[in-house]
Design a protein around this motif. Structure first.
Motif, short mmCIF file in Angstrom:
data_model
loop_
_atom_site.label_atom_id
_atom_site.label_comp_id
_atom_site.label_asym_id
_atom_site.label_seq_id
_atom_site.Cartn_x
_atom_site.Cartn_y
_atom_site.Cartn_z
N SER A 195 10.53 2.75 -69.23
CA SER A 195 9.29 2.62 -70.00
C SER A 195 9.44 1.55 -71.08
CB SER A 195 8.91 3.95 -70.67
OG SER A 195 8.63 4.91 -69.69
N MET A 196 10.61 1.54 -71.73
CA MET A 196 10.80 0.53 -72.76
C MET A 196 10.77 -0.87 -72.15
SD MET A 196 13.69 -0.05 -75.62
CE MET A 196 12.94 0.68 -77.05
N SER A 197 11.33 -1.00 -70.98
CA SER A 197 11.30 -2.29 -70.29
C SER A 197 9.86 -2.71 -70.02
CB SER A 197 12.09 -2.18 -68.98
OG SER A 197 11.86 -3.29 -68.16
N ARG A 198 9.01 -1.75 -69.65
CA ARG A 198 7.60 -2.07 -69.41
C ARG A 198 6.90 -2.48 -70.71
NH1 ARG A 198 6.02 3.02 -67.08
NH2 ARG A 198 3.95 2.57 -67.89
N ILE A 199 7.20 -1.80 -71.80
CA ILE A 199 6.62 -2.19 -73.09
C ILE A 199 7.02 -3.64 -73.40
CG2 ILE A 199 6.69 -1.79 -75.59
CD1 ILE A 199 6.91 1.23 -74.98
N ALA A 200 8.29 -3.94 -73.15
CA ALA A 200 8.80 -5.29 -73.45
C ALA A 200 8.07 -6.36 -72.63
CB ALA A 200 10.30 -5.35 -73.19
N THR A 201 7.77 -6.06 -71.38
CA THR A 201 7.10 -7.07 -70.56
C THR A 201 5.58 -7.06 -70.77
OG1 THR A 201 7.29 -5.52 -68.70
CG2 THR A 201 8.86 -7.28 -68.76
#
Ligand code: ADP
Ligand code: MG
Length: 231
Positions: A195-201
């Motif tokens: 999820s954090m990776s999605r927020i980052a992108t």
């Protein structure tokens, strides 16, 4: 959508730090597991919130200008009854007013306590101008500074990456459990990393993010603090 609105509102005010009580809305939009949290504007509201959540609770200063809450004595954990909650609310707000007269104080967050025996990990990212968002994973608490035991991956993270970034830290065996302790819920941590990776992108305007701590036991993980920094 909701998340974008929160970030835009913070930016419109000219702030760059999105503190816990604002950032929680972003987390919920991504189905990230957050402890039950209610913003209380008075000690009376704080007691009502604690009763709703169930004792014991945590109280945390809620101010858009204060991103390191412990620095002003703004966090009290394990408050077991009405008196403890009321006193903590008054102490925390008075102390913050004294130490940071510039800060607007919205009140205190009243928050569910993480289960006993939960271990602390940190999940974050920082945007590199050249390579993009670099995610990091490490043990939380005192260990971070002493051991510098952190592993990194560039976003976007694959499921495989999420598995490996956890297994690469030297103290991985502490998460697997020593001396008969049960292992932490690794799948829950992997979900948070993805999820954090999605927020980052999804949000190039978020320059830096820190979930510190994520409290995890053998059943579940909770993001018990979050700070986002806008560019
Ligand atoms: P800070 O802004 O100072 O980083 P945190 O919200 O991270 O404030 O709280 C400080 C510490 O209090 C955390 O590192 C953690 O050890 C503990 N803590 C915070 N929230 C909870 C919670 N919901 N349950 C149990 N412990 C918590
Ligand atoms: Mg913190």
């Amino acid at each position: 959508e909701e998340a974008a609105k929160v970030l835009a509102a913070v930016r419109d005010r000219g702030d760059v730090e999105v503190v816990e009580f604002q950032a929680q809305e972003v987390l919920r939009a991504y189905n990230l597991p957050t402890p039950k949290t209610i913003l209380a504007r008075s000690s009376i509201e704080a007691v009502a919130a604690a009763e709703k959540i169930g004792y014991p609770v945590v109280l945390k200063i809620a101010s858009p200008q204060i991103s390191h809450k412990s620095d002003v004595g703004g966090v009290r954990v394990n408050l077991g009854d009405e008196t403890a909650v009321k006193n903590a609310f008054l102490d925390i707000t008075a102390r913050t007013q004294r130490l940071r007269p510039d800060a607007y104080i919205a009140g205190c967050l009243v928050q569910e306590m993480a289960p006993k025996g939960a271990r602390e990990v940190i999940i974050g990212f920082k945007r590199d101008d050249q390579f993009g968002p670099l995610l990091m994973f490490g043990l939380g608490g005192i260990y971070v500074e002493i051991l510098k035991d952190i592993s990194f991956r560039l976003a976007p993270l694959s499921v495989e990456d999420a598995r490996n970034i956890i297994r690469e830290i030297k103290s991985y065996m502490l998460l697997k459990g020593v001396r008969g302790e049960p292992p932490v819920n690794f799948a829950a941590i992997e979900g948070i990393l993805l999820s954090m990776s999605r927020i980052a992108t999804d949000f190039p305007e978020v320059y830096e993010a820190e979930f510190n701590p994520v409290l995890v036991n053998n059943e579940k993980a909770l993001v018990a603090d979050v700070r986002l920094t806008l560019k």
